[in-house]
Design a protein around this motif. Structure first.
Motif, PDB file in Angstrom:
ATOM      1  N   THR A 103      12.754  52.725 -26.832  1.00 14.10           N
ATOM      2  CA  THR A 103      13.513  52.691 -28.081  1.00 14.10           C
ATOM      3  C   THR A 103      15.005  52.638 -27.776  1.00 14.10           C
ATOM      4  O   THR A 103      15.432  52.844 -26.636  1.00 14.10           O
ATOM      5  N   GLU A 104      15.796  52.397 -28.799  1.00 16.12           N
ATOM      6  CA  GLU A 104      17.244  52.295 -28.607  1.00 16.12           C
ATOM      7  C   GLU A 104      17.856  53.597 -28.111  1.00 16.12           C
ATOM      8  O   GLU A 104      18.965  53.601 -27.571  1.00 16.12           O
ATOM      9  N   ALA A 105      17.155  54.706 -28.274  1.00 16.36           N
ATOM     10  CA  ALA A 105      17.660  55.999 -27.803  1.00 16.36           C
ATOM     11  C   ALA A 105      17.531  56.145 -26.294  1.00 16.36           C
ATOM     12  O   ALA A 105      18.171  57.020 -25.693  1.00 16.36           O
ATOM     13  N   ASP A 106      16.740  55.304 -25.666  1.00 17.43           N
ATOM     14  CA  ASP A 106      16.522  55.381 -24.223  1.00 17.43           C
ATOM     15  C   ASP A 106      17.647  54.668 -23.473  1.00 17.43           C
ATOM     16  O   ASP A 106      18.072  53.583 -23.859  1.00 17.43           O
ATOM     17  N   ASP A 107      18.089  55.264 -22.365  1.00 16.70           N
ATOM     18  CA  ASP A 107      19.143  54.650 -21.556  1.00 16.70           C
ATOM     19  C   ASP A 107      18.710  53.305 -20.990  1.00 16.70           C
ATOM     20  O   ASP A 107      19.539  52.437 -20.728  1.00 16.70           O
ATOM     21  N   GLN A 108      17.415  53.127 -20.803  1.00 14.07           N
ATOM     22  CA  GLN A 108      16.883  51.909 -20.185  1.00 14.07           C
ATOM     23  C   GLN A 108      16.487  50.852 -21.218  1.00 14.07           C
ATOM     24  O   GLN A 108      15.869  49.840 -20.875  1.00 14.07           O
ATOM     25  N   TYR A 109      16.846  51.082 -22.482  1.00 19.38           N
ATOM     26  CA  TYR A 109      16.364  50.202 -23.559  1.00 19.38           C
ATOM     27  C   TYR A 109      16.788  48.748 -23.353  1.00 19.38           C
ATOM     28  O   TYR A 109      15.965  47.828 -23.482  1.00 19.38           O
ATOM     29  N   ARG A 110      18.056  48.515 -23.041  1.00 12.60           N
ATOM     30  CA  ARG A 110      18.544  47.139 -22.924  1.00 12.60           C
ATOM     31  C   ARG A 110      17.840  46.389 -21.792  1.00 12.60           C
ATOM     32  O   ARG A 110      17.500  45.220 -21.946  1.00 12.60           O
ATOM     33  N   GLU A 111      17.628  47.078 -20.680  1.00 10.62           N
ATOM     34  CA  GLU A 111      16.938  46.431 -19.564  1.00 10.62           C
ATOM     35  C   GLU A 111      15.478  46.160 -19.913  1.00 10.62           C
ATOM     36  O   GLU A 111      14.936  45.101 -19.577  1.00 10.62           O
ATOM     37  N   ALA A 112      14.858  47.124 -20.605  1.00  6.86           N
ATOM     38  CA  ALA A 112      13.466  46.939 -21.029  1.00  6.86           C
ATOM     39  C   ALA A 112      13.369  45.763 -22.001  1.00  6.86           C
ATOM     40  O   ALA A 112      12.433  44.953 -21.925  1.00  6.86           O
ATOM     41  N   LYS A 113      14.325  45.668 -22.902  1.00  8.47           N
ATOM     42  CA  LYS A 113      14.345  44.575 -23.881  1.00  8.47           C
ATOM     43  C   LYS A 113      14.494  43.224 -23.177  1.00  8.47           C
ATOM     44  O   LYS A 113      13.822  42.244 -23.526  1.00  8.47           O
ATOM     45  N   SER A 114      15.367  43.178 -22.171  1.00  8.12           N
ATOM     46  CA  SER A 114      15.552  41.937 -21.413  1.00  8.12           C
ATOM     47  C   SER A 114      14.270  41.533 -20.698  1.00  8.12           C
ATOM     48  O   SER A 114      13.901  40.355 -20.667  1.00  8.12           O
ATOM     49  N   LEU A 115      13.589  42.526 -20.119  1.00  4.15           N
ATOM     50  CA  LEU A 115      12.334  42.229 -19.434  1.00  4.15           C
ATOM     51  C   LEU A 115      11.289  41.712 -20.401  1.00  4.15           C
ATOM     52  O   LEU A 115      10.515  40.802 -20.070  1.00  4.15           O
ATOM     53  N   LEU A 116      11.263  42.269 -21.601  1.00  3.17           N
ATOM     54  CA  LEU A 116      10.334  41.772 -22.621  1.00  3.17           C
ATOM     55  C   LEU A 116      10.620  40.312 -22.943  1.00  3.17           C
ATOM     56  O   LEU A 116       9.700  39.507 -23.119  1.00  3.17           O
ATOM     57  N   GLU A 117      11.902  39.999 -23.009  1.00  2.00           N
ATOM     58  CA  GLU A 117      12.282  38.616 -23.321  1.00  2.00           C
ATOM     59  C   GLU A 117      11.925  37.665 -22.180  1.00  2.00           C
ATOM     60  O   GLU A 117      11.801  36.451 -22.394  1.00  2.00           O
ATOM     61  N   LEU A 118      11.769  38.213 -20.975  1.00  3.80           N
ATOM     62  CA  LEU A 118      11.407  37.389 -19.820  1.00  3.80           C
ATOM     63  C   LEU A 118       9.905  37.307 -19.595  1.00  3.80           C
ATOM     64  O   LEU A 118       9.453  36.619 -18.683  1.00  3.80           O
ATOM     65  N   LEU A 119       9.135  38.008 -20.427  1.00  7.90           N
ATOM     66  CA  LEU A 119       7.687  38.057 -20.216  1.00  7.90           C
ATOM     67  C   LEU A 119       7.047  36.672 -20.226  1.00  7.90           C
ATOM     68  O   LEU A 119       6.145  36.395 -19.434  1.00  7.90           O
TER      69      LEU A 119
END
Length: 274
Positions: free
Chosen positions: A174-190
């Motif tokens: 979620t956006e509250a997580d420090d790793q959210y942006r990186e996780a979101k980028s990885l999702l976009e690269l799936l």
């Protein structure tokens, strides 16, 4: 285990010399007569907990400690001597800002958890996914809610071609997580990972597209963007404009201000309106 110990001539051999054979010990020379010593001692005590080390405190106000003070050649207080395997590893004189102090201490004191995390990050960076995944599975059994471990676990599974497992964990950030942006980028690269894992790809354009996806999945973004652009120039309508869509996806991953976004958006626009 972290602890703070009052060091005297009687316990010095046990608490400092012998203990430092297993793990370095920080020895603080301090005096109640100097106002900087008390807050510095508190800071070091806090760091001993977070970095998991023993802090030995020698009171310079106690005349019985004079032999220790002379043996360490203490020039002023506060002064920290890091004893590692029975020898002086570092001498930190005066009051340092917390960030600088922590950086000096990190050469000697790293928690087992931090050491494991560094090993995992190194394995992922070197693409040793088979090596990293069992360690991640074991670590997550102990701390299943650790977001850093979850992100590394997703990366390991992506590296091994298991996009569904990776997607399942990445979608929980979620956006509250420090790793959210990186996780979101990885999702976009799936989609790139999924395309890269396909077998027996047929057709010239499909092969070129897969090679570009492999580059994107490996985060070789400029090479991937150039490959997609070349494909778009050669076959703009192939697979419903897949090359153009892939470039737009990578622009989103990189962000609007990234130099590659500016560079390749301009190239794409030029090709679109020629």
């Amino acid at each position: 285990m972290a602890k703070v110990v009052q060091i005297t001539a009687e316990n010095f051999e046990t608490e400092v010399i012998q203990a430092s054979e297993t793990r370095a010990v920080a020895v603080l020379f301090s005096s109640a007569e100097y106002p900087d010593c008390a807050p510095y001692s508190q800071l070091l005590g806090s760091l001993s907990t977070s970095m998991d080390f023993t802090l030995g405190v020698v009171s310079c106000d106690d005349r019985e400690n004079m032999r220790l003070i002379q043996a360490f050649r203490v020039q002023s207080v506060p002064e920290v001597h890091v004893v590692n395997k029975g020898e002086i590893g570092d001498v930190i004189q005066g009051v340092l800002p917390e960030a600088d102090l922590k950086k000096r201490l990190e050469k000697f004191f790293v928690s087992d958890e931090a050491r494991l995390m560094m090993a995992l990050e190194e394995a992922i960076a070197q693409k040793n996914f088979d090596e990293a995944l069992p360690m991640l599975d074991e670590a997550l059994k102990k701390t299943p809610d650790d977001k850093k471990l979850q992100l590394l676990w997703a990366k390991a599974n992506l590296g091994l071609g298991d996009t569904e497992k990776a997607k399942g964990i990445l979608q929980k950030f979620t956006e509250a997580d420090d790793q959210y942006r990186e996780a979101k980028s990885l999702l976009e690269l799936l989609d790139f990972h999924a395309e890269a894992a396909k077998k027996d790809v047929q057709g010239k354009e499909a092969v070129v597209y897969q090679q570009a996806c492999i580059l994107a999945a490996g985060e070789q973004f400029e090479e991937a963007l150039q490959a997609f652009l070349n494909l778009y120039v050669e076959a703009p309508e192939w697979n419903d404009g897949a090359a153009k869509k892939a470039m737009l996806t990578l622009f989103g991953v990189l962000g609007p201000k990234h130099e590659l976004t500016w560079k390749y958006r301009a190239k794409l626009n030029t090709m679109m309106f020629i």
